[in-house]
Design a protein around this motif. Structure first.
Motif, PDB file in Angstrom:
ATOM      1  N   ASN A  71      -5.833   9.326  -4.994  1.00 21.67           N
ATOM      2  CA  ASN A  71      -4.402   8.926  -4.679  1.00 21.67           C
ATOM      3  C   ASN A  71      -3.801  10.046  -3.765  1.00 21.67           C
ATOM      4  O   ASN A  71      -4.253  11.262  -3.936  1.00 21.67           O
ATOM      5  N   ASN A 122      -2.221  -3.138   1.047  1.00 22.49           N
ATOM      6  CA  ASN A 122      -1.406  -2.210   1.937  1.00 22.49           C
ATOM      7  C   ASN A 122       0.150  -2.364   1.674  1.00 22.49           C
ATOM      8  O   ASN A 122       0.774  -1.461   1.769  1.00 22.49           O
ATOM      9  N   THR A 148       1.056  -0.857  -1.550  1.00 20.04           N
ATOM     10  CA  THR A 148       1.175   0.567  -1.652  1.00 20.04           C
ATOM     11  C   THR A 148       2.242   1.221  -0.752  1.00 20.04           C
ATOM     12  O   THR A 148       2.741   2.514  -1.068  1.00 20.04           O
ATOM     13  N   LEU A 175       2.767   5.811  -5.091  1.00 17.47           N
ATOM     14  CA  LEU A 175       2.280   4.890  -3.973  1.00 17.47           C
ATOM     15  C   LEU A 175       2.629   5.590  -2.890  1.00 17.47           C
ATOM     16  O   LEU A 175       3.729   6.439  -2.791  1.00 17.47           O
ATOM     17  N   GLU A 176       1.921   5.182  -1.796  1.00 21.54           N
ATOM     18  CA  GLU A 176       2.294   5.851  -0.408  1.00 21.54           C
ATOM     19  C   GLU A 176       3.751   5.809  -0.129  1.00 21.54           C
ATOM     20  O   GLU A 176       4.070   6.708   0.687  1.00 21.54           O
TER      21      GLU A 176
END
Length: 273
Positions: free
Chosen positions: A100, A164, A167, A174-175
């Motif tokens: 991650n 996606n 995320t 999380l991004e």
């Protein structure tokens, strides 16, 4: 004569405390909205929940499992490639199916523009792969002669779109949590309004999560509890990150809804049931 005491400046809140507040407010808001939907719009909630696991993918057995794992791996590889390109030290740890972004960034000082680049890498890579799968579906799909693999490609694209999008929820691990500090409060305001309008068009729980955890971020910024870190970015960086984030979220939500709504009829026509 005693001199008046000087007011003691309050210590700035730690980043961990701010993220904890955002998480708590976001969870309360999300749970409250889910209860409201369950009471007054149960059918809409049921449809929105189905995007978390398209049932028709079960028709392809192990191929579906492999496809889903590859979607996650491609996403994580995109993050790691960008980190290596930027010269960031990599500290691997197991998270879900891969490494991650927090494993890369947690030991470094916060640099919003750099963090945002790494945060975008995985979702953009994963979205590109899902778009390619959608193109393959459009090229192989023949309504007059249904092809057995055409729905599979669209199903994998659907999984990628929603994964996606997930995320990009603006919380740590999380991004979206690494992109969020570089987003200006004005962008949060207009972006969240646009996403709420998108929810009324095609409801899904993943997009609701983005809104539920994005709103506390806006509240913390406008109440000055959280520092406005986007100001350390250049004007060009701010524009690219602010527009890029909300355009990507909006695009993934729209494509996810489109692909999901196409799947049931496609699979029924192909499987003959």
């Amino acid at each position: 004569m005693a001199l008046p005491e000087k007011p003691v400046a309050a210590a700035p809140l730690s980043p961990d405390r701010l993220w904890a507040e955002q998480l708590a407010i976001g969870m309360a808001l999300l749970v409250g909205l889910l209860i409201f939907m369950a009471m007054f719009h149960p059918m809409m909630l049921s449809v929105g929940a189905k995007v978390l696991g398209p049932n028709y993918l079960g028709a392809y057995g192990w191929a579906s499992v492999v496809g889903i794992v590859l979607q996650v791996v491609v996403h994580e590889v995109g993050t790691l490639v960008m980190a290596r390109r930027l010269g960031l030290p990599l500290h691997y740890r197991l998270f879900g199916f891969g490494a991650n972004a927090t494993a890369i960034l947690e030991y470094l000082p916060r640099r919003p523009a750099i963090d945002a680049k790494v945060g975008f890498a995985g979702p953009v890579t994963g979205t590109t792969v899902s778009l390619l799968l959608s193109v393959i579906f459009l090229l192989t799909n023949n309504p007059d002669k249904p092809q057995i693999m055409a729905p599979f490609f669209l199903g994998m694209a659907c999984v990628g779109f929603f994964y996606n999008l997930f995320t990009l929820i603006p919380i740590l691990d999380l991004e979206g949590g690494w992109i969020a500090p570089a987003i200006a409060p004005q962008a949060w305001l207009f972006g969240l309004v646009a996403l709420v309008l998108e929810l009324t068009y095609g409801f899904n729980l993943v997009l609701l999560g983005v809104v539920s955890f994005g709103l506390p971020r806006l509240i913390l910024l406008i109440t000055a509890r959280a520092p406005q870190l986007d100001m350390v970015c250049t004007h060009r960086q701010r524009l690219m990150i602010n527009f890029g984030y909300f355009i990507l979220v909006f695009l993934l939500a729209w494509l996810g809804t489109w692909s999901f709504e196409c799947l049931p009829d496609l699979v029924r026509d192909t499987m003959g049931d």
